[in-house]
Scaffold this motif. Structure first.
Motif, PDB file in Angstrom:
ATOM      1  N   ASP A  54      -0.119  -4.351   4.162  1.00  0.00           N
ATOM      2  CA  ASP A  54      -1.229  -4.377   3.954  1.00  0.00           C
ATOM      3  C   ASP A  54      -2.161  -3.103   3.471  1.00  0.00           C
ATOM      4  O   ASP A  54      -2.691  -3.587   2.788  1.00  0.00           O
ATOM      5  CB  ASP A  54      -1.814  -4.672   5.834  1.00  0.00           C
ATOM      6  CG  ASP A  54      -1.479  -5.691   6.328  1.00  0.00           C
ATOM      7  OD1 ASP A  54      -1.014  -6.605   5.096  1.00  0.00           O
ATOM      8  OD2 ASP A  54      -2.172  -6.169   7.564  1.00  0.00           O
ATOM      9  N   GLY A  55      -1.838  -2.240   3.520  1.00  0.00           N
ATOM     10  CA  GLY A  55      -1.862  -0.743   2.795  1.00  0.00           C
ATOM     11  C   GLY A  55      -1.917  -0.712   1.520  1.00  0.00           C
ATOM     12  O   GLY A  55      -2.143   0.172   0.274  1.00  0.00           O
ATOM     13  N   ALA A  56      -0.451  -1.729   0.581  1.00  0.00           N
ATOM     14  CA  ALA A  56      -0.175  -0.678  -0.510  1.00  0.00           C
ATOM     15  C   ALA A  56      -1.060  -1.570  -1.476  1.00  0.00           C
ATOM     16  O   ALA A  56      -1.502  -2.161  -1.618  1.00  0.00           O
ATOM     17  CB  ALA A  56       1.517  -1.742  -0.712  1.00  0.00           C
ATOM     18  N   GLY A  57      -1.251  -0.145  -2.900  1.00  0.00           N
ATOM     19  CA  GLY A  57      -1.975  -0.858  -3.427  1.00  0.00           C
ATOM     20  C   GLY A  57      -3.891  -0.624  -3.834  1.00  0.00           C
ATOM     21  O   GLY A  57      -4.122  -0.903  -4.199  1.00  0.00           O
ATOM     22  N   PHE A  58      -4.310  -0.418  -2.477  1.00  0.00           N
ATOM     23  CA  PHE A  58      -5.216  -0.380  -2.300  1.00  0.00           C
ATOM     24  C   PHE A  58      -6.061   1.187  -2.100  1.00  0.00           C
ATOM     25  O   PHE A  58      -7.359   1.374  -1.602  1.00  0.00           O
ATOM     26  CB  PHE A  58      -6.668  -1.218  -0.871  1.00  0.00           C
ATOM     27  CG  PHE A  58      -5.566  -2.344  -1.537  1.00  0.00           C
ATOM     28  CD1 PHE A  58      -6.606  -3.478  -1.582  1.00  0.00           C
ATOM     29  CD2 PHE A  58      -4.518  -2.987  -0.967  1.00  0.00           C
ATOM     30  CE1 PHE A  58      -6.606  -5.050  -1.936  1.00  0.00           C
ATOM     31  CE2 PHE A  58      -4.254  -4.411  -1.167  1.00  0.00           C
ATOM     32  CZ  PHE A  58      -4.985  -5.224  -1.773  1.00  0.00           C
ATOM     33  N   SER A  59      -4.973   1.743  -2.047  1.00  0.00           N
ATOM     34  CA  SER A  59      -4.830   3.354  -1.707  1.00  0.00           C
ATOM     35  C   SER A  59      -4.151   4.330  -2.142  1.00  0.00           C
ATOM     36  O   SER A  59      -2.440   4.064  -1.963  1.00  0.00           O
ATOM     37  CB  SER A  59      -5.731   3.821  -0.363  1.00  0.00           C
ATOM     38  OG  SER A  59      -4.635   3.694   0.744  1.00  0.00           O
ATOM     39  N   PHE A  60      -4.011   4.999  -2.477  1.00  0.00           N
ATOM     40  CA  PHE A  60      -2.694   6.338  -2.455  1.00  0.00           C
ATOM     41  C   PHE A  60      -2.163   5.890  -1.432  1.00  0.00           C
ATOM     42  O   PHE A  60      -0.893   6.854  -0.865  1.00  0.00           O
ATOM     43  CB  PHE A  60      -3.115   7.440  -3.324  1.00  0.00           C
ATOM     44  CG  PHE A  60      -2.230   8.328  -3.559  1.00  0.00           C
ATOM     45  CD1 PHE A  60      -1.325   8.010  -4.715  1.00  0.00           C
ATOM     46  CD2 PHE A  60      -2.103   9.782  -2.518  1.00  0.00           C
ATOM     47  CE1 PHE A  60       0.378   9.216  -4.862  1.00  0.00           C
ATOM     48  CE2 PHE A  60      -0.777  10.461  -2.327  1.00  0.00           C
ATOM     49  CZ  PHE A  60      -0.134   9.911  -3.863  1.00  0.00           C
ATOM     50  N   GLN A  61      -3.006   6.681  -0.119  1.00  0.00           N
ATOM     51  CA  GLN A  61      -2.167   7.097   1.044  1.00  0.00           C
ATOM     52  C   GLN A  61      -1.524   5.666   1.549  1.00  0.00           C
ATOM     53  O   GLN A  61      -0.277   5.838   2.203  1.00  0.00           O
ATOM     54  CB  GLN A  61      -3.411   7.279   2.193  1.00  0.00           C
ATOM     55  CG  GLN A  61      -2.868   7.898   3.653  1.00  0.00           C
ATOM     56  CD  GLN A  61      -1.462   9.334   3.140  1.00  0.00           C
ATOM     57  OE1 GLN A  61      -1.742  10.191   2.767  1.00  0.00           O
ATOM     58  NE2 GLN A  61      -0.443   8.789   3.823  1.00  0.00           N
ATOM     59  N   GLY A  62      -2.360   4.775   1.419  1.00  0.00           N
ATOM     60  CA  GLY A  62      -1.802   3.655   2.177  1.00  0.00           C
ATOM     61  C   GLY A  62      -0.181   2.436   0.991  1.00  0.00           C
ATOM     62  O   GLY A  62       1.067   2.349   1.519  1.00  0.00           O
ATOM     63  N   THR A  63      -0.439   3.197   0.156  1.00  0.00           N
ATOM     64  CA  THR A  63       0.556   2.941  -1.054  1.00  0.00           C
ATOM     65  C   THR A  63       2.360   3.578  -0.776  1.00  0.00           C
ATOM     66  O   THR A  63       3.220   3.366  -0.088  1.00  0.00           O
ATOM     67  CB  THR A  63       0.316   2.668  -1.896  1.00  0.00           C
ATOM     68  OG1 THR A  63      -0.111   2.325  -2.361  1.00  0.00           O
ATOM     69  CG2 THR A  63       1.298   2.268  -3.195  1.00  0.00           C
ATOM     70  N   LYS A  64       2.247   5.201   0.071  1.00  0.00           N
ATOM     71  CA  LYS A  64       2.600   6.628  -0.022  1.00  0.00           C
ATOM     72  C   LYS A  64       3.278   5.995   1.637  1.00  0.00           C
ATOM     73  O   LYS A  64       3.992   5.734   1.693  1.00  0.00           O
ATOM     74  CB  LYS A  64       1.843   7.213   0.406  1.00  0.00           C
ATOM     75  CG  LYS A  64       3.301   8.471   0.646  1.00  0.00           C
ATOM     76  CD  LYS A  64       1.882  10.065   0.506  1.00  0.00           C
ATOM     77  CE  LYS A  64       2.751  11.261   1.349  1.00  0.00           C
ATOM     78  NZ  LYS A  64       2.327  12.284   1.073  1.00  0.00           N
ATOM     79  N   ASP A  65       2.483   5.282   2.380  1.00  0.00           N
ATOM     80  CA  ASP A  65       2.982   4.944   4.034  1.00  0.00           C
ATOM     81  C   ASP A  65       3.747   4.141   3.793  1.00  0.00           C
ATOM     82  O   ASP A  65       4.385   3.579   4.202  1.00  0.00           O
ATOM     83  CB  ASP A  65       1.475   4.531   4.390  1.00  0.00           C
ATOM     84  CG  ASP A  65       0.911   5.691   5.056  1.00  0.00           C
ATOM     85  OD1 ASP A  65       1.084   6.823   4.854  1.00  0.00           O
ATOM     86  OD2 ASP A  65      -0.157   5.281   5.685  1.00  0.00           O
ATOM     87  N   VAL A  66       3.463   3.312   2.747  1.00  0.00           N
ATOM     88  CA  VAL A  66       4.401   1.430   2.983  1.00  0.00           C
ATOM     89  C   VAL A  66       5.882   2.205   2.462  1.00  0.00           C
ATOM     90  O   VAL A  66       5.978   1.573   2.358  1.00  0.00           O
ATOM     91  CB  VAL A  66       3.238   0.584   2.127  1.00  0.00           C
ATOM     92  CG1 VAL A  66       4.592  -0.746   1.640  1.00  0.00           C
ATOM     93  CG2 VAL A  66       2.554  -0.137   2.986  1.00  0.00           C
ATOM     94  N   LEU A  67       5.025   3.042   0.976  1.00  0.00           N
ATOM     95  CA  LEU A  67       7.105   3.286   0.425  1.00  0.00           C
ATOM     96  C   LEU A  67       7.731   3.798   1.565  1.00  0.00           C
ATOM     97  O   LEU A  67       8.558   3.588   1.253  1.00  0.00           O
ATOM     98  CB  LEU A  67       6.649   4.295  -0.822  1.00  0.00           C
ATOM     99  CG  LEU A  67       6.055   3.795  -1.320  1.00  0.00           C
ATOM    100  CD1 LEU A  67       5.643   4.304  -3.095  1.00  0.00           C
ATOM    101  CD2 LEU A  67       6.885   2.259  -2.830  1.00  0.00           C
ATOM    102  N   SER A  68       7.081   4.745   2.402  1.00  0.00           N
ATOM    103  CA  SER A  68       7.720   5.723   3.634  1.00  0.00           C
ATOM    104  C   SER A  68       8.389   4.558   4.417  1.00  0.00           C
ATOM    105  O   SER A  68       9.725   5.144   4.581  1.00  0.00           O
ATOM    106  CB  SER A  68       6.640   6.371   3.691  1.00  0.00           C
ATOM    107  OG  SER A  68       6.686   7.456   2.684  1.00  0.00           O
ATOM    108  N   SER A  69       7.134   3.757   4.831  1.00  0.00           N
ATOM    109  CA  SER A  69       8.004   2.457   6.067  1.00  0.00           C
ATOM    110  C   SER A  69       9.477   2.025   5.227  1.00  0.00           C
ATOM    111  O   SER A  69      10.708   1.603   5.789  1.00  0.00           O
ATOM    112  CB  SER A  69       6.876   1.983   5.779  1.00  0.00           C
ATOM    113  OG  SER A  69       7.561   0.719   6.755  1.00  0.00           O
ATOM    114  N   ILE A  70       9.319   1.718   3.768  1.00  0.00           N
ATOM    115  CA  ILE A  70      10.700   0.961   2.743  1.00  0.00           C
ATOM    116  C   ILE A  70      11.593   1.566   3.708  1.00  0.00           C
ATOM    117  O   ILE A  70      12.685   1.692   3.412  1.00  0.00           O
ATOM    118  CB  ILE A  70       9.920   0.630   1.802  1.00  0.00           C
ATOM    119  CG1 ILE A  70       8.596  -0.753   1.556  1.00  0.00           C
ATOM    120  CG2 ILE A  70      11.429  -0.011   0.984  1.00  0.00           C
ATOM    121  CD1 ILE A  70       8.930  -1.106   0.579  1.00  0.00           C
ATOM    122  N   ALA A  71      11.418   3.368   3.028  1.00  0.00           N
ATOM    123  CA  ALA A  71      12.883   4.055   3.308  1.00  0.00           C
ATOM    124  C   ALA A  71      12.973   4.226   4.540  1.00  0.00           C
ATOM    125  O   ALA A  71      14.188   3.744   4.468  1.00  0.00           O
ATOM    126  CB  ALA A  71      11.889   5.587   2.498  1.00  0.00           C
TER     127      ALA A  71
END
Length: 113
Positions: A54-71
């Motif tokens: 949900d947060g990916a692509g809408f804010s830097f922090q949201g994108t960072k959180d999603v990438l961390s979750s994927i990792a």
């Protein structure tokens, strides 16, 4: 199965977006090999994945959180939960320059962070 078919559809759809070269025209403001925007697209197929995008692509922090979750998800079961990964990026050559205008025209779904 269905997940693999969907993964292949998404990978093919993304691949078609990355076929263009971004070589500056003679006399343009962009210089070959100069500063450039970079577009990266990840297509990942994970078993039992519950990542919230949900947060990916809408804010830097949201994108960072999603990438961390994927990792984190990729390390489950020693990485055996990763079925497939495709990584696309542009520009792909050192001499290419992707301007903000080209990025917005060629990738209209992007949100400028």
């Amino acid at each position: 199965g269905g997940a693999e078919k969907r993964y292949n559809e998404l990978a093919n759809q993304e691949a078609s977006k990355f076929e263009k070269e971004y070589i500056p025209k003679a006399g343009s403001e962009e210089k070959s090999g100069g500063p450039t925007y970079v577009i990266v697209s990840l297509i990942i197929e994970l078993q039992g994945d519950s990542t919230n995008f949900d947060g990916a692509g809408f804010s830097f922090q949201g994108t960072k959180d999603v990438l961390s979750s994927i990792a984190s998800d990729c390390t489950v079961d020693g990485g055996y939960c990763v079925n497939a990964v495709e990584v696309f990026w542009t520009p792909s050559e050192r001499k290419e320059v992707l301007s903000k205008e080209d990025a917005l025209i060629d990738f209209p779904e992007l949100i400028d962070l």
